[in-house]
Design an enzyme around this catalytic site. Structure first.
Site, PDB file in Angstrom:
ATOM      1  N   GLY A  48     -22.666 -39.884  -8.294  1.00  0.00           N
ATOM      2  CA  GLY A  48     -21.796 -39.228  -9.001  1.00  0.00           C
ATOM      3  C   GLY A  48     -22.353 -38.220  -9.937  1.00  0.00           C
ATOM      4  O   GLY A  48     -23.639 -38.204 -10.404  1.00  0.00           O
ATOM      5  N   GLN A  53     -23.118 -32.780 -17.121  1.00  0.00           N
ATOM      6  CA  GLN A  53     -24.562 -32.911 -16.765  1.00  0.00           C
ATOM      7  C   GLN A  53     -25.341 -31.884 -16.511  1.00  0.00           C
ATOM      8  O   GLN A  53     -26.681 -31.693 -16.059  1.00  0.00           O
ATOM      9  CB  GLN A  53     -24.408 -34.354 -15.819  1.00  0.00           C
ATOM     10  CG  GLN A  53     -24.154 -35.454 -16.234  1.00  0.00           C
ATOM     11  CD  GLN A  53     -24.184 -36.458 -15.319  1.00  0.00           C
ATOM     12  OE1 GLN A  53     -23.421 -36.946 -14.262  1.00  0.00           O
ATOM     13  NE2 GLN A  53     -25.121 -37.360 -15.227  1.00  0.00           N
ATOM     14  N   CYS A 100     -27.998 -43.679 -15.287  1.00  0.00           N
ATOM     15  CA  CYS A 100     -27.290 -42.174 -15.291  1.00  0.00           C
ATOM     16  C   CYS A 100     -28.311 -41.391 -15.154  1.00  0.00           C
ATOM     17  O   CYS A 100     -29.609 -41.530 -15.780  1.00  0.00           O
ATOM     18  CB  CYS A 100     -26.559 -42.192 -16.517  1.00  0.00           C
ATOM     19  SG  CYS A 100     -26.034 -40.784 -16.933  1.00  0.00           S
ATOM     20  N   LEU A 101     -28.206 -40.353 -14.356  1.00  0.00           N
ATOM     21  CA  LEU A 101     -29.245 -39.123 -14.292  1.00  0.00           C
ATOM     22  C   LEU A 101     -29.639 -38.697 -15.671  1.00  0.00           C
ATOM     23  O   LEU A 101     -30.669 -38.208 -15.838  1.00  0.00           O
ATOM     24  CB  LEU A 101     -28.663 -38.049 -13.404  1.00  0.00           C
ATOM     25  CG  LEU A 101     -28.623 -38.364 -11.772  1.00  0.00           C
ATOM     26  CD1 LEU A 101     -28.311 -37.031 -11.332  1.00  0.00           C
ATOM     27  CD2 LEU A 101     -29.955 -38.869 -11.392  1.00  0.00           C
ATOM     28  N   HIS A 142     -17.158 -43.777 -14.746  1.00  0.00           N
ATOM     29  CA  HIS A 142     -18.348 -43.605 -15.492  1.00  0.00           C
ATOM     30  C   HIS A 142     -18.662 -41.979 -15.309  1.00  0.00           C
ATOM     31  O   HIS A 142     -18.929 -41.387 -16.598  1.00  0.00           O
ATOM     32  CB  HIS A 142     -19.677 -43.600 -14.447  1.00  0.00           C
ATOM     33  CG  HIS A 142     -21.031 -43.451 -15.091  1.00  0.00           C
ATOM     34  ND1 HIS A 142     -21.958 -44.353 -15.214  1.00  0.00           N
ATOM     35  CD2 HIS A 142     -21.437 -42.242 -15.081  1.00  0.00           C
ATOM     36  CE1 HIS A 142     -22.974 -43.727 -15.740  1.00  0.00           C
ATOM     37  NE2 HIS A 142     -22.908 -42.361 -15.634  1.00  0.00           N
ATOM     38  N   GLU A 143     -17.980 -41.311 -14.617  1.00  0.00           N
ATOM     39  CA  GLU A 143     -18.017 -39.762 -14.678  1.00  0.00           C
ATOM     40  C   GLU A 143     -17.115 -39.311 -15.741  1.00  0.00           C
ATOM     41  O   GLU A 143     -17.313 -38.344 -16.397  1.00  0.00           O
ATOM     42  CB  GLU A 143     -17.674 -39.183 -13.421  1.00  0.00           C
ATOM     43  CG  GLU A 143     -18.852 -39.360 -12.315  1.00  0.00           C
ATOM     44  CD  GLU A 143     -20.211 -39.403 -12.607  1.00  0.00           C
ATOM     45  OE1 GLU A 143     -20.518 -38.397 -13.742  1.00  0.00           O
ATOM     46  OE2 GLU A 143     -21.116 -40.122 -12.010  1.00  0.00           O
ATOM     47  N   HIS A 146     -18.123 -39.215 -19.292  1.00  0.00           N
ATOM     48  CA  HIS A 146     -18.939 -38.048 -19.418  1.00  0.00           C
ATOM     49  C   HIS A 146     -18.253 -36.889 -19.936  1.00  0.00           C
ATOM     50  O   HIS A 146     -18.523 -36.025 -20.884  1.00  0.00           O
ATOM     51  CB  HIS A 146     -19.818 -37.288 -18.349  1.00  0.00           C
ATOM     52  CG  HIS A 146     -21.087 -38.346 -18.070  1.00  0.00           C
ATOM     53  ND1 HIS A 146     -22.122 -38.242 -18.838  1.00  0.00           N
ATOM     54  CD2 HIS A 146     -21.608 -38.848 -16.945  1.00  0.00           C
ATOM     55  CE1 HIS A 146     -23.057 -39.324 -18.122  1.00  0.00           C
ATOM     56  NE2 HIS A 146     -22.700 -39.511 -17.199  1.00  0.00           N
TER      57      HIS A 146
HETATM   58 ZN   LIG Z   1     -23.928 -40.599 -15.974  1.00  0.00          ZN
END
Ligand SMILES: [Zn+2]
Length: 171
Positions: A48, A53, A100-101, A142-143, A146
């Site tokens: 995702g 991000q 998470c990236l 999760h997204e 963000h």
């Molecule tokens: Zn993330």
């Protein structure tokens, strides 16, 4: 399609929140294609990605649907895309390890609702409402966090949160 640099924890675009999208233009669709490409082809592939991000403060998320995802609703190139997403219902609770990236080097068990209903627009600007559970419900939550300037570790108690934040890899 372009591989976009992923913004890391500490950058204000990840905590300042986002603007809703008024009209889904070709520019937005190009950005979505780049987000899908970046999610799939980055150094660490992900399931995702949220627009902050990649440095854009707009309400767009993309997710890789698990094999059990049925239907083509809100999909683009096999990914699920939601613009202006809003979680309107949540039920149950599951604990799953998340990473998470934007926060390399750390993971944590996070409790979230198991099943959600999420509304938004697809990449053609059409309203969609998805009822999902399992992995996809997890990714969406999760997204959407963000977009609201939150990280997965914000769901933990303050002591665990501090410990994890101190361990985020900076390189
Ligand atoms: Zn993330």
């Amino acid at each position: 399609m372009h591989l976009l640099p992923v913004v890391k924890h500490g950058d204000s675009v990840l905590t300042d929140g986002v603007e809703q999208i008024g009209e889904v233009t070709d520019e937005i669709r190009n950005l979505i294609d780049d987000m899908i490409y970046t999610m799939r082809n980055g150094k660490t592939p992900a399931v995702g990605l949220a627009a902050p991000q990649i440095g854009r403060a707009i309400a767009v998320i993309v997710a890789e649907p698990p094999p059990e995802y049925e239907g083509e609703e809100a999909t683009r190139d096999g990914a699920v895309v939601l613009i202006n997403p809003e979680i309107v219902y949540g039920a149950g609770a599951t604990v799953v390890e998340e990473g998470c990236l934007s926060c390399p080097g750390i993971t944590a068990d996070v409790q979230r609702p198991a099943k959600i209903i999420i509304k938004g627009l697809d990449s053609d600007g059409r309203p969609v409402k998805l009822e999902v559970e399992g992995a996809l419900a997890r990714i969406f939550q999760h997204e959407v966090d963000h977009l609201n300037g939150k990280f997965f570790f914000d769901h933990l108690n303050p002591i665990k949160r501090q410990l994890l934040k101190s361990r985020i890899r900076r390189t």
